[in-house]
Structure formats: C-alpha cells, structure tokens
Motif scaffolding. Sequence first.
Motif, PDB file in Angstrom:
ATOM      1  N   THR A   1       0.831  -1.206   0.000  1.00 18.30           N
ATOM      2  CA  THR A   1       0.000   0.000   0.000  1.00 18.30           C
ATOM      3  C   THR A   1       0.863   1.253   0.000  1.00 18.30           C
ATOM      4  O   THR A   1       0.604   2.197  -0.758  1.00 18.30           O
ATOM      5  CB  THR A   1      -0.940   0.005   1.217  1.00 18.30           C
ATOM      6  N   PHE A   2       1.907   1.268   0.827  1.00 23.17           N
ATOM      7  CA  PHE A   2       2.804   2.424   0.862  1.00 23.17           C
ATOM      8  C   PHE A   2       3.502   2.617  -0.480  1.00 23.17           C
ATOM      9  O   PHE A   2       3.636   3.741  -0.962  1.00 23.17           O
ATOM     10  CB  PHE A   2       3.842   2.270   1.976  1.00 23.17           C
ATOM     11  N   ALA A   3       3.947   1.512  -1.095  1.00 29.10           N
ATOM     12  CA  ALA A   3       4.605   1.604  -2.403  1.00 29.10           C
ATOM     13  C   ALA A   3       3.643   2.160  -3.448  1.00 29.10           C
ATOM     14  O   ALA A   3       4.036   2.978  -4.290  1.00 29.10           O
ATOM     15  CB  ALA A   3       5.130   0.235  -2.819  1.00 29.10           C
ATOM     16  N   LEU A   4       2.382   1.732  -3.397  1.00 25.40           N
ATOM     17  CA  LEU A   4       1.398   2.261  -4.343  1.00 25.40           C
ATOM     18  C   LEU A   4       1.095   3.726  -4.072  1.00 25.40           C
ATOM     19  O   LEU A   4       0.882   4.502  -5.007  1.00 25.40           O
ATOM     20  CB  LEU A   4       0.118   1.427  -4.286  1.00 25.40           C
ATOM     21  N   PHE A   5       1.053   4.132  -2.809  1.00 23.87           N
ATOM     22  CA  PHE A   5       0.887   5.555  -2.477  1.00 23.87           C
ATOM     23  C   PHE A   5       2.024   6.370  -3.074  1.00 23.87           C
ATOM     24  O   PHE A   5       1.826   7.460  -3.579  1.00 23.87           O
ATOM     25  CB  PHE A   5       0.873   5.777  -0.971  1.00 23.87           C
ATOM     26  N   TRP A   6       3.232   5.834  -2.988  1.00 25.82           N
ATOM     27  CA  TRP A   6       4.413   6.521  -3.462  1.00 25.82           C
ATOM     28  C   TRP A   6       4.359   6.708  -4.982  1.00 25.82           C
ATOM     29  O   TRP A   6       4.849   7.699  -5.511  1.00 25.82           O
ATOM     30  CB  TRP A   6       5.645   5.714  -3.055  1.00 25.82           C
TER      31      TRP A   6
END
Length: 62
Positions: free
Chosen positions: A35-40
């Motif tokens: 999820t964090f990678a996709l937010f980034w």
Amino acid sequence: MKRFYLSKTDRKIGGVCGGLAEYFDIDPLLVRIVTFALFWCGTLSLWVYLLLWLLAPRDKNI
C-alpha cells in the motif's frame, strides 16, 4: 462466504490494510508495504484506500 470488513483488531489508521490481510489470509505488514509503495507511485491508490475506509463495513465480530 468470505466478506471484506475493516479490521478492528489490526489497524493503524483505518483498518483497511488489516481487513485486506484478513480477507486474503496474508501478513498485514506485506499489505502495508504494498500500500505504501502504491501511495508513493501515484494518488489513485490513495483514493481507493479512502473509498474503502469510508464505504467498507466495519467488523462486527468483535
């Protein structure tokens, strides 16, 4: 039948990642990292997260 619920026990912000981890029976840390990678990478995932947070039912089992 398996249903997606926001997690009450495994939540950091809204319970979305914890709920997804319970639904797919995987480690919640892995879901949070993805999820964090996709937010980034872009803002679409942020909107999907917010919509799930607002529209998904709460876990009633606890």
